[in-house]
Structure formats: structure tokens, C-alpha cells
Motif scaffolding. Structure first.
Motif, PDB file in Angstrom:
ATOM      1  N   PHE A 307       0.836  -1.197   0.000  1.00 14.07           N
ATOM      2  CA  PHE A 307       0.000   0.000   0.000  1.00 14.07           C
ATOM      3  C   PHE A 307       0.875   1.252   0.000  1.00 14.07           C
ATOM      4  O   PHE A 307       0.690   2.170  -0.800  1.00 14.07           O
ATOM      5  N   ILE A 308       1.856   1.262   0.896  1.00 11.59           N
ATOM      6  CA  ILE A 308       2.725   2.444   1.001  1.00 11.59           C
ATOM      7  C   ILE A 308       3.517   2.636  -0.290  1.00 11.59           C
ATOM      8  O   ILE A 308       3.655   3.738  -0.809  1.00 11.59           O
ATOM      9  N   GLU A 309       4.017   1.512  -0.826  1.00 14.03           N
ATOM     10  CA  GLU A 309       4.839   1.612  -2.038  1.00 14.03           C
ATOM     11  C   GLU A 309       4.018   2.066  -3.232  1.00 14.03           C
ATOM     12  O   GLU A 309       4.428   2.930  -3.992  1.00 14.03           O
ATOM     13  N   SER A 310       2.804   1.491  -3.372  1.00 17.29           N
ATOM     14  CA  SER A 310       2.050   1.818  -4.584  1.00 17.29           C
ATOM     15  C   SER A 310       1.418   3.204  -4.516  1.00 17.29           C
ATOM     16  O   SER A 310       1.270   3.873  -5.529  1.00 17.29           O
ATOM     17  N   THR A 315       7.131   8.087   3.753  1.00 19.63           N
ATOM     18  CA  THR A 315       7.039   7.328   4.992  1.00 19.63           C
ATOM     19  C   THR A 315       8.377   7.262   5.692  1.00 19.63           C
ATOM     20  O   THR A 315       9.410   7.100   5.038  1.00 19.63           O
ATOM     21  N   LEU A 316       8.352   7.389   7.000  1.00 17.38           N
ATOM     22  CA  LEU A 316       9.542   7.082   7.800  1.00 17.38           C
ATOM     23  C   LEU A 316       9.194   5.891   8.641  1.00 17.38           C
ATOM     24  O   LEU A 316       8.211   5.930   9.396  1.00 17.38           O
ATOM     25  N   ILE A 317       9.964   4.832   8.521  1.00 18.73           N
ATOM     26  CA  ILE A 317       9.621   3.615   9.237  1.00 18.73           C
ATOM     27  C   ILE A 317      10.857   3.097   9.968  1.00 18.73           C
ATOM     28  O   ILE A 317      11.963   3.150   9.431  1.00 18.73           O
ATOM     29  N   THR A 318      10.653   2.655  11.201  1.00 20.38           N
ATOM     30  CA  THR A 318      11.800   2.148  11.958  1.00 20.38           C
ATOM     31  C   THR A 318      11.760   0.630  11.985  1.00 20.38           C
ATOM     32  O   THR A 318      10.698   0.024  11.952  1.00 20.38           O
ATOM     33  N   MET A 319      12.921   0.029  12.011  1.00 21.30           N
ATOM     34  CA  MET A 319      12.994  -1.411  12.249  1.00 21.30           C
ATOM     35  C   MET A 319      14.335  -1.775  12.848  1.00 21.30           C
ATOM     36  O   MET A 319      15.310  -1.048  12.702  1.00 21.30           O
ATOM     37  N   HIS A 325      11.745  -5.280   4.444  1.00 22.39           N
ATOM     38  CA  HIS A 325      10.681  -5.857   3.619  1.00 22.39           C
ATOM     39  C   HIS A 325      10.353  -5.002   2.418  1.00 22.39           C
ATOM     40  O   HIS A 325       9.431  -5.291   1.678  1.00 22.39           O
ATOM     41  N   PHE A 326      11.060  -3.935   2.241  1.00 22.38           N
ATOM     42  CA  PHE A 326      10.719  -3.028   1.157  1.00 22.38           C
ATOM     43  C   PHE A 326      11.592  -3.291  -0.064  1.00 22.38           C
ATOM     44  O   PHE A 326      12.791  -3.543   0.053  1.00 22.38           O
TER      45      PHE A 326
END
Ligand SMILES: Nc1ncnc2c1ncn2[C@@H]1O[C@H](COP(=O)(O)OP(=O)(O)OP(=O)(O)O)[C@@H](O)[C@H]1O
Ligand SMILES: [Mg+2]
Length: 343
Positions: A307-310, A315-319, A325-326
Motif C-alpha cells: 500500500f505504502i509503495e504503490s 514514509t519514515l519507518i523504523t525497524m 521488507h521493502f
């Protein structure tokens, strides 16, 4: 960077700090603490945040400076008098595991969710809430004071007019948002669970599931409660006691949703927020996701990532670790408070 920005680092390296700083810069509030004092770096007496933002049609520079219990916020170098003058300049949606309190916590958590969203979209809402809270305090003070009962009665009726004046608008704003969230959130929840489950959100105004009817009867309800309020010495009715009922497959999520389902519900509500902001402002807000992916099952995680990619949402996402996974996105390593872009 536009698109997806991934902050990777071990526990305790400062990923959440980065997200919190950005959120504070955009909203003038911390989602975690009440007082700015607690946001200061240890041993420091001030903090300064600065960000340049590129929107579809214009460039905005935001600054936030805190020192000695005073904060100064500037938009394009111009100081703002009130928080509501700049909140919503750049919209943001934030999601972290702490947001699960929206399901399990008390009604104030759910009202806060609605109010924060409305404040971004309608700056007047903050003023309404402030005015309402002042009236509420006055009315509570009067209920607790030792005034002759008949005199108290007429004074309380005057406060009730004010409660109605501000309260009715607050309820309408929240009801309108809940209704719009309902459709979009159910849709995203359906997608997230491959259409196996349904989500319903209902604004409960003045104890009534039919919020429209409650608004129509608000003056009467205020009157009806007066005796009881005088007895109990506290304001018993008004939007400060409202709630959202969240139903998963028609059952209260608070009682029956599993941990993963709760997470998915909150995620759907946040994605719905994202969509509503896009509909109104013409572009997606900035999306901040802290510690979200590791908590979702494969299907839900892939749905969110796709969803975010399409939609190409910034987006800022932490892991933690390099478990990425991107398919795309800029990678940043966070180590002992420093950020390093992947070479
Ligand atoms: N006021 C403060 N001043 C300086 N350092 C602080 C302050 N408050 C917290 N810290 C430290 O900042 C560090 C980073 O915290 P942060 O929550 O950003 O880590 P994180 O990378 O998100 O970790 P996790 O993966 O566990 O969520 C912690 O080690 C914490 O001790
Ligand atoms: Mg963290």
C-alpha cells in the motif's frame, strides 16, 4: 527523501527519538509526554528542531525552539502566536504499538485520536476544546462550591448554555470525522484481513448511539442531569465523556479482539486517516511508523508495504536489524544517536 525512508538500528539507538522529533516539529506536541521539559536531552536546557518540507505546490520551513519553559515556533521564519496557527501546515499520521491504547484504554484515548486529527484539519477545533474545557472547569468549580441551591441552579443553567454552545460543535466535528472514518476504515480493514472481518466505528454522543438525536436533545439532557450533578458535584454530561464504539465483526473490540486484531484495527484507522487527509488536502500526509512491521503477520505486513509503495506515500519507518521488507526506499542506520545514510 520522498517515498520510503527506513531507519534501521538496534534497540536503544535513537530511532524512536528521530520519529518523535519530527512529530513534535509538525504538531507542536509530543505524543508521549505532557511537558516539553521531558523532551530535553539529559543535561541540556534547550532544544532546536528545523525541517524543510516540499509540498505539491509550495515549500515550507518549520522551526521549533524550546528554552526555559518557553517555546517559539516559526513557519517560514515567521513566529506563530498560537499553536493552531501552524498545526496542519504539514500533515502527519503517526503509528506505534502504543496506539493500541485506542482499543484497550479508556474513552479519553479515543477522543484524543479524533481531536488530534480534527485539529490538523480544522484549526478552530483546538480553540473550541480550550473554550469548552474552561467552561467545564467553571461549572465543576460551581458544583463543588457552597452556594445556596436555588442560586446555584440558575448559575448552572448559564454555564449549561456555554457547555451547549461549544460542546455541540465539538460533537458535530467528531461525529462527522467518525462517519467518514467508518467507510474508509472498514474498507482498509477488509483488505488487511482479505475481507474476512468487518470493522465498525460509532460515535457515542452523550451516552447515545444515535449521535444526531443526542445533539438535538442536548439542551434537554443538560437540564435533566442538573439535579444529579448538584448531588454528585461533578459535570456528568457533555462531549468530555463521549466515546467511540469500535466493533469487530459486530462485537466490542475492547473485549474480544486479539492482540493482532487490535493492531490491525488501529492500523486501519490510521490508514483511513491518511486517506481522509489526502481527500481533503489533495496529497498524502507524512506517515511515521514506529516498530510496526515486526508485529504484523506476513499477509498484513505485505499489504501495508504494498500500500505504502504503490500510493507513494512519504514514509519514515523504523525497524531493528537489517530485516528489510521493502523493495525500494532509502536506508539509514541509527547508531548511538547518529544517523548515517547507506552508501
Ligand atoms: N532525555 C534523554 N536524553 C538523552 N538520552 C535519552 C533521553 N531519553 C532517552 N534517552 C536514551 O535514548 C536512547 C534511544 O532511545 P529510542 O527510544 O530512540 O531507541 P530506539 O532506537 O527506538 O530503540 P528500540 O528499538 O528499542 O525502540 C535510549 O538508550 C535512551 O536511554
Ligand atoms: Mg523505538
Amino acid at each position: 527523501m520522498p517515498g520510503i525512508n527506513i531507519l534501521i538500528g538496534d534497540n536503544g539507538q535513537g530511532k524512536t527519538n528521530v520519529i518523535e522529533g519530527i512529530y513534535y516539529l509538525l504538531t507542536g506536541k509530543s505524543y508521549r509526554v505532557q511537558r516539553e521539559q521531558e523532551l530535553l536531552r539529559w543535561e541540556q536546557i534547550e532544544f532546536h528542531l528545523h525541517g524543510d518540507f516540499l509540498m505539491a505546490h509550495n515549500k515550507v520551513s518549520l522551526e521549533s525552539h524550546y528554552r526555559a519553559k518557553k517555546k517559539i515556533v516559526k513557519v517560514n521564519q515567521v513566529p506563530c502566536q498560537r499553536l493552531s496557527d501552524f498545526v496542519g501546515t504539514i500533515n502527519v499520521v503517526f503509528f506505534s504499538p502504543d496506539d493500541l491504547v485506542m482499543i484497550k484504554g479508556g474513552p479519553s484515548e479515543r477522543r484524543r485520536f479524533l481531536d488530534l486529527h480534527i485539529a490538523q484539519m480544522r484549526p478552530g477545533h483546538v480553540g473550541l476544546l480550550n473554550s469548552y474545557n474552561k467552561v467545564l472547569q467553571q461549572k465543576n468549580a460551581l458544583l463543588k462550591s457552597y452556594v445556596d441551591k436555588s442560586l446555584k441552579y440558575s448559575q448552572l443553567q448559564l454555564w449549561n448554555e456555554q457547555i451547549y454552545k461549544f460542546g455541540e460543535k465539538i460533537i458535530r466535528n467528531r461525529l462527522d470525522l467518525t462517519n467518514r472514518l467508518q467507510d474508509v476504515a472498514d474498507h482498509s480493514y477488509g483488505n488487511l484481513t482479505s475481507q474476512k472481518e468487518t470493522l465498525k466505528v460509532n460515535y457515542i454522543a452523550l451516552g447515545n448511539k444515535d449521535a444526531k438525536e443526542a445533539i438535538a436533545r442536548f439542551p434537554q439532557l443538560l437540564n435533566d442531569k442538573l439535579e444529579q450533578e448538584i448531588d454528585r458535584q461533578i459535570v456528568l454530561i457533555g462531549p468530555h465523556r463521549d466515546d467511540i464504539q469500535i466493533l469487530l465483526n459486530d462485537r466490542p473490540a475492547r473485549l474480544y479482539a486479539s492482540q493482532g486484531q487490535q493492531r490491525s484495527i488501529v492500523l486501519s484507522l490510521k490508514l483511513a486517516e491518511l486517506e481522509l487527509i489526502r481527500q481533503e488536502k489533495g496529497e498524502y500526509p507524512l506517515l511515521l511508523l514506529d516498530d510496526v512491521l515486526s508485529e504484523l503477520d506476513h499477509f498484513r505486513r505485505d499489504y501495508l508495504v504494498n500500500f505504502i509503495e504503490s500510493a507513494y506515500i512519504q514514509t519514515l519507518i523504523t525497524m531493528t536489524s537489517a530485516e528489510n521488507h521493502f523493495g525500494s526506499g532509502a536506508l539509514y542506520f541509527v547508531e548511538e544517536g547518529h544517523i548515517r545514510r547507506e552508501q
